[in-house]
Design a protein around this motif. Structure first.
Motif, short mmCIF file in Angstrom:
data_model
loop_
_atom_site.label_atom_id
_atom_site.label_comp_id
_atom_site.label_asym_id
_atom_site.label_seq_id
_atom_site.Cartn_x
_atom_site.Cartn_y
_atom_site.Cartn_z
N GLU A 456 0.77 -1.20 0.21
CA GLU A 456 0.26 0.61 -0.03
C GLU A 456 0.69 1.15 0.32
OE1 GLU A 456 -3.97 1.27 2.80
OE2 GLU A 456 -2.35 0.68 3.84
N ARG A 457 0.52 1.97 -0.86
CA ARG A 457 1.32 3.11 -1.26
C ARG A 457 0.15 4.13 -1.61
NH1 ARG A 457 4.58 0.50 1.35
NH2 ARG A 457 6.20 -0.65 0.88
N PHE A 458 0.91 5.65 -0.80
CA PHE A 458 0.36 6.52 -1.58
C PHE A 458 1.08 7.27 -1.90
CE2 PHE A 458 -2.26 4.82 1.84
CZ PHE A 458 -3.23 5.04 1.46
N ALA A 459 1.15 8.46 -3.17
CA ALA A 459 1.75 8.92 -3.24
C ALA A 459 1.58 11.26 -2.53
CB ALA A 459 1.57 9.86 -5.06
N VAL A 460 2.61 11.64 -2.82
CA VAL A 460 2.26 12.57 -2.29
C VAL A 460 1.63 13.45 -3.29
CG1 VAL A 460 4.39 14.94 -1.13
CG2 VAL A 460 4.83 12.37 -0.83
N PRO A 461 0.47 14.39 -3.11
CA PRO A 461 0.37 15.43 -4.22
C PRO A 461 1.11 16.52 -4.05
CG PRO A 461 -1.26 15.84 -1.80
CD PRO A 461 -0.05 14.58 -2.28
N ILE A 499 4.70 25.98 0.83
CA ILE A 499 5.33 26.94 -0.26
C ILE A 499 6.16 25.47 -0.66
CG2 ILE A 499 7.87 27.88 0.33
CD1 ILE A 499 8.14 29.89 1.68
N SER A 500 6.86 24.61 0.65
CA SER A 500 7.44 23.20 -0.30
C SER A 500 7.15 22.12 0.61
CB SER A 500 9.12 23.65 -0.07
OG SER A 500 9.61 23.70 0.53
N SER A 501 7.73 20.65 0.46
CA SER A 501 6.91 19.54 0.69
C SER A 501 8.50 19.02 0.86
CB SER A 501 5.67 18.61 0.93
OG SER A 501 6.01 18.26 -0.80
N ASP A 502 8.42 18.06 2.82
CA ASP A 502 8.99 16.88 1.93
C ASP A 502 8.68 16.03 2.09
OD1 ASP A 502 12.00 16.17 2.17
OD2 ASP A 502 12.41 16.69 4.50
N PRO A 503 9.05 14.73 2.33
CA PRO A 503 9.18 14.24 0.91
C PRO A 503 8.36 15.47 -0.28
CG PRO A 503 9.00 12.46 2.14
CD PRO A 503 8.36 13.68 2.82
N LYS A 504 8.72 15.21 -1.50
CA LYS A 504 8.39 15.90 -2.37
C LYS A 504 7.63 15.26 -3.36
CE LYS A 504 13.03 17.94 -4.07
NZ LYS A 504 14.03 18.49 -4.81
N GLN A 505 6.53 16.32 -3.74
CA GLN A 505 5.11 16.05 -4.73
C GLN A 505 5.99 14.50 -5.35
OE1 GLN A 505 3.92 18.71 -7.84
NE2 GLN A 505 2.27 16.90 -9.11
#
Length: 648
Positions: A456-461, A499-505
């Motif tokens: 089960e994996r979800f992609a960072v939006p 502004i940004s996210s970590d991990p990235k989109q």
């Protein structure tokens, strides 16, 4: 909300429509009142959230969203939500008013219920929860306090088999759990009914409600919960460390099928439970059917005339029963009790023999009929309880093709469930089955298997530009968590937005993973001036007056030396005190090497010098030969420097 406020609200009309007429109950999150909807002229229940919860903006937002979702959930066993709003800043819900009592009140009064009553109530509970599961909702707090038992048409709540059961508080349970994520992650559930996975990792899905419903069934059958104590944390971990005991071990005489049903619903491994309330409901209905069949067989056995010895097995011979041994209501016409004589006269011997022979034939026929009935009952009992059942096969780790082939060869009907994610089993491999391996199943019955969907994996939006609450909601929808990181000034992203996210989109993460976001503090307070074209000394002074520091990088340029030819950050960019502004400064035009043109014809020398970007002055005879030059050959000079050549 304290008592004074609650009493003051009685008689108040909210939003010009709902006139509060009395207080029903006060809980940890809200107080419930009865009210009259003066527009529709009906009695409703009005739940007002306590001020301590209303101060939590995240709770209020989630509570409102969940109320809208539950309002769209129409089911006869779900307490309907009619309206929602705010009164003096406190969120409230307007719900269906159920005339009756909670299941907790009934258990307090009666301690425990008989199996027929318990299953009748559980069926309606599961029907309500299954409707929510189909809509993608999880209750998270199934317990007797949230189960309402309405008055039955046949006469009050005493007749529980005919009573109407309704489940309440779907939205409130989810809103409380969601708001707790920002407050240290404390467990927001009733520990007596909490599922193990909620204790260990805070995760809840449809199988969590199945577990809690199994605990409610245990309590209805036994009059107590399986784990209890003064320390809530210790009680919660009891669910993780121990299996729920069999109800028949506490209340003797309970059918074993109720033990099996309770065990299936309360397995500590969520994958071993029924997949949702609908699956458990199907099992409950099967158990009710089995209990009903067992009751019919018991009634048939009781109708068999008593023999002079127990019926041991199918070969037992039942002795004949004399007419005199029958009760009055079972005698055939003209049969007298043993020892009674005819009073109308003496019976002739021949007729006596005839009557005796007939009686013998009737006794033989009756004995044969009783024996056949006993055989039928025993055979039926064997078939219902044992003969029609077999053990369910182990199918976990089979591929889909293997499972389908096995079911076909052994006469089972195979259903493919919705599937389940697995970190260990490859895609399209059986990850769970219902019923589990080696449990009783009707021959030719239905086997439901769930195939692995892989990890089960979800992609960072893409969260950039979203407000904090919107970003949090995006992540919650895909089972990811948000953490606030450092805040930074930004000239392009509004204050409070991501502004940004970590991990990235686009990064693939497991369920429950945390994404750290950087939020904007808005534009920085100092505006960087435009310094291009200015002398470096002037630029330094202007930056110093603004509280900024200059860093200089000298570069070749055709601009005059010490002229600012570029800068970073760019003009009008936001900055804070002591930030550094890097200035690109011209070193002046690059130097030109003067060619040595001595002894060359004067015109040829002039062309060579001009070809290097130099200016030429000819002295004396322009048609002669160069005898000397100034500056001399191989000298480094700026472009457009004048070179004098003497020709004679």
């Amino acid at each position: 909300m304290d008592t004074t406020v609650a009493d003051t609200l009685i008689g108040t009309t909210i939003d010009g429509r709902y006139r509060i007429t009395g207080r029903v109950a006060r809980g940890g999150m809200a107080t419930v009142y009865t009210a009259t909807d003066e527009r529709l002229e009906r009695t409703v229940a009005l739940k007002i959230i306590h001020p301590s919860q209303a101060a939590n903006a995240h709770f209020v937002d989630r509570f409102t969203d969940e109320a809208k979702t539950i309002a769209r959930l129409t089911h006869p066993n779900v307490v309907a939500v009619y309206d929602q709003g705010r009164h003096q800043g406190l969120p409230y819900l307007v719900m269906e008013y159920v005339q009756g009592r909670t299941l907790r009140d009934l258990l307090t009064q009666r301690r425990r219920l008989n199996p027929v009553e318990a299953l009748a109530i559980l069926e309606q509970m599961l029907a309500a929860i299954a409707a929510a599961h189909r809509a993608g909702l999880v209750h998270r707090d199934v317990k007797p306090e949230n189960v309402l038992v309405a008055e039955a048409p046949s006469g009050g709540v005493a007749n529980l088999v005919d009573a109407v059961v309704k489940v309440a508080d779907f939205g409130l349970a989810r809103a409380v759990e969601a708001s707790s994520a920002d407050e240290g992650g404390q467990l927001m559930a009733t520990v007596a009914y909490v599922a193990p996975e909620l204790v260990t990792d805070g995760h809840a899905d449809a199988r969590t409600d199945v577990y809690s419903a199994g605990i409610v069934l245990f309590e209805m059958l036994t009059g107590r919960v399986p784990f209890d104590g003064d320390d809530p944390v210790a009680v919660a971990w009891e669910h993780v460390d121990n299996d729920v005991p069999a109800p028949s071990g506490i209340v003797r005489g309970l059918p074993s099928v109720l033990d099996d049903l309770t065990a299936r619903a309360t397995r500590r491994d969520p994958g071993a439970r029924p997949t949702d309330a609908g699956a458990l409901l199907a099992e409950v209905q099967t158990v009710r059917d089995d209990l009903g069949a067992a009751n019919v067989e018991t009634a048939l056995l009781r109708q068999v005339p008593p023999s002079r010895g127990p019926v041991a097995d199918a070969t037992t011979i039942v002795p004949a029963v004399g007419a005199g041994d029958r009760p009055n209501w079972a005698r055939l016409p003209n049969q007298a009790p043993r020892g009674q004589q005819y009073t109308a006269g003496r019976v002739p011997r021949s007729r006596s023999r005839s009557l005796g022979a007939g009686a013998d034939r009737r006794r033989i026929l009756l004995t044969a009929a009783v024996a056949v009935m006993v055989l039928v009952v025993i055979g039926s009992t064997w078939w219902v309880t044992l003969g029609r059942y077999t053990d369910s096969p182990p199918m976990v780790n089979m591929t889909r093709a293997q499972a389908e082939l096995y079911a076909q060869q052994n006469g089972f009907e195979l259903l493919i469930g919705d599937g389940a994610y697995s970190e260990t089993l490859p895609k399209d491999t059986v990850v769970s089955q219902d019923p589990p391996a080696n449990e009783r199943i009707v021959r030719g019955g239905v086997l439901t298997v769930n195939l692995s969907l892989g990890p089960e994996r979800f992609a960072v939006p893409d969260l950039a530009g979203l407000e904090l609450s919107a970003a949090r909601g995006e992540l919650e929808q895909i089972n990811l968590k948000l953490k606030e990181g450092a805040r930074q000034y930004s000239d392009t992203v509004p204050e409070g937005a991501v502004i940004s996210s970590d991990p990235k989109q686009g990064t693939q993460l497991k369920r429950g993973a945390t994404i750290t976001v950087v939020l904007s503090k808005g534009r920085a307070p100092i505006r960087v001036p435009d310094l291009t074209g200015k002398n470096i000394n002037d630029a330094r002074g202007e930056l110093a007056r603004l509280g900024l520091t200059a860093a200089e990088v000298y570069k070749d340029s055709d601009q005059p030396a010490d002229t600012v030819i570029g800068q970073n950050p760019k003009p009008n960019t936001g900055a804070t005190k002591d930030d550094t502004v890097t200035l690109d400064v011209s070193k002046g035009p690059p130097l030109v090497t003067v060619p040595d043109v001595t002894n060359q014809p004067c015109q040829q020398a002039k062309a060579a010098l001009e070809g290097q970007g130099l200016r030429v002055r000819i002295d004396f005879n322009a048609n002669a030969v160069v005898r000397s030059q100034q500056p001399p050959g191989n000298t480094q000079v700026p472009p457009q420097t004048e070179v004098a050549i003497q020709c004679f």
